[in-house]
Design a protein around this motif. Structure first.
Motif, PDB file in Angstrom:
ATOM      1  N   GLY A  44       2.732  83.346  13.736  1.00 36.48           N
ATOM      2  CA  GLY A  44       0.977  82.914  14.086  1.00 36.48           C
ATOM      3  C   GLY A  44       0.570  81.523  13.639  1.00 36.48           C
ATOM      4  N   SER A  45       1.493  80.597  13.461  1.00 32.84           N
ATOM      5  CA  SER A  45       1.964  79.693  12.534  1.00 32.84           C
ATOM      6  C   SER A  45       2.785  78.888  13.047  1.00 32.84           C
ATOM      7  N   ILE A  46       2.378  77.528  13.730  1.00 36.69           N
ATOM      8  CA  ILE A  46       3.765  76.826  14.226  1.00 36.69           C
ATOM      9  C   ILE A  46       3.268  75.267  13.705  1.00 36.69           C
ATOM     10  N   LEU A  47       4.416  74.089  12.726  1.00 42.91           N
ATOM     11  CA  LEU A  47       4.058  73.017  11.881  1.00 42.91           C
ATOM     12  C   LEU A  47       5.550  72.369  13.231  1.00 42.91           C
ATOM     13  N   ASP A  48       4.567  71.025  14.204  1.00 39.58           N
ATOM     14  CA  ASP A  48       5.917  70.872  14.675  1.00 39.58           C
ATOM     15  C   ASP A  48       5.841  69.519  14.548  1.00 39.58           C
ATOM     16  N   ALA A  49       6.347  68.844  13.001  1.00 34.98           N
ATOM     17  CA  ALA A  49       7.078  68.284  11.900  1.00 34.98           C
ATOM     18  C   ALA A  49       7.721  66.603  12.978  1.00 34.98           C
ATOM     19  N   GLY A  50       6.480  65.925  13.415  1.00 34.03           N
ATOM     20  CA  GLY A  50       7.531  64.910  13.884  1.00 34.03           C
ATOM     21  C   GLY A  50       7.024  65.269  15.637  1.00 34.03           C
ATOM     22  N   CYS A  51       6.473  65.831  15.501  1.00 33.18           N
ATOM     23  CA  CYS A  51       5.823  66.039  17.097  1.00 33.18           C
ATOM     24  C   CYS A  51       6.163  65.397  17.999  1.00 33.18           C
ATOM     25  N   GLY A  52       6.498  64.391  18.389  1.00 31.57           N
ATOM     26  CA  GLY A  52       6.398  63.170  19.199  1.00 31.57           C
ATOM     27  C   GLY A  52       5.175  63.257  20.064  1.00 31.57           C
ATOM     28  N   ARG A  97       1.173  77.846   4.914  1.00 28.15           N
ATOM     29  CA  ARG A  97       2.965  77.969   4.859  1.00 28.15           C
ATOM     30  C   ARG A  97       2.218  78.570   6.099  1.00 28.15           C
ATOM     31  N   PHE A  98       3.917  78.174   6.955  1.00 24.59           N
ATOM     32  CA  PHE A  98       3.967  78.052   8.531  1.00 24.59           C
ATOM     33  C   PHE A  98       5.038  79.065   9.114  1.00 24.59           C
ATOM     34  N   ASP A  99       4.521  80.118   9.694  1.00 24.34           N
ATOM     35  CA  ASP A  99       5.887  80.882  10.489  1.00 24.34           C
ATOM     36  C   ASP A  99       7.166  80.685  10.540  1.00 24.34           C
ATOM     37  N   LEU A 100       7.050  79.640  11.130  1.00 27.95           N
ATOM     38  CA  LEU A 100       7.626  78.303  12.194  1.00 27.95           C
ATOM     39  C   LEU A 100       7.423  76.665  12.223  1.00 27.95           C
TER      40      LEU A 100
END
Length: 193
Positions: A44-52, A97-100
């Protein structure tokens, strides 16, 4: 290293010199989604750390239509262009807090100490699965097209990342790692050795 307009023009926007393509990133997104779905992880939640430039955003949100996507990027140029949160992976803070969590092609730019802090931060932010990738010394030597990839000082071996990630995660293969305390069943032969 300056992650400015010229950098992204060369490595992302110019098809002759780009390090990846939309098609490759759609395939990567299918891999991530397939792994998460296989182990039964609700996303339900996505964090793209360094998503460019955000090449994973659209395919992930097509797969997880109700998910909330958060893009974090250190490049001020990209943050202004796309509206990402401007922060390093090491320093990004969120109560959520992120699921993915996705962190792909970022850590090789950090010193060992900064990379350790960034990995600890990712472990704090992740409550489900981490998709992780970084250019290693082995990849530089054996796998990457060195004409399309700039050499980065201080590349680390894959064993360094595996050791550091295993503090908080367990590998399931294909770059996917599950939080150690996550109550999902993963069959023995489905896990990475």
């Amino acid at each position: 290293m300056a992650f400015d307009r010229d950098y992204y023009q060369r490595y992302y926007f110019n098809p002759r010199t780009a390090v990846t393509s939309r098609a490759e990133m759609r395939t990567r997104a299918r891999l991530i989604v397939g792994c998460a779905d296989y182990v039964g992880l609700p996303v339900g939640s996505i964090l793209d750390a360094g998503c460019g430039v955000g090449l994973l955003r659209a395919p992930l949100l097509r797969a997880y239509r109700r998910a909330e996507y958060t893009g974090v990027e250190v490049s001020e140029y990209l943050c202004q262009r796309y509206g990402w949160h401007c922060s390093s992976v090491e320093k990004f803070r969120s109560r959520k807090r992120f699921d993915l969590v996705i962190c792909y092609d970022v850590m090789q730019y950090l010193s060992d100490a900064s990379a350790r802090r960034a990995l600890a931060n990712l472990a704090r932010l992740c409550r489900g699965a981490l998709y992780f990738g970084a250019l290693t010394t082995e990849d530089w030597r054996d796998n990457c097209d060195q004409t399309r990839t700039h050499q980065i000082a201080g590349l680390r071996p894959g064993s360094w990342y595996r050791r550091e990630l295993s503090r908080s995660f367990r590998p399931i293969g294909c770059g996917m790692w599950l939080k150690k305390d996550l109550p999902l069943t993963v069959w023995n032969l489905d896990t990475a050795a």
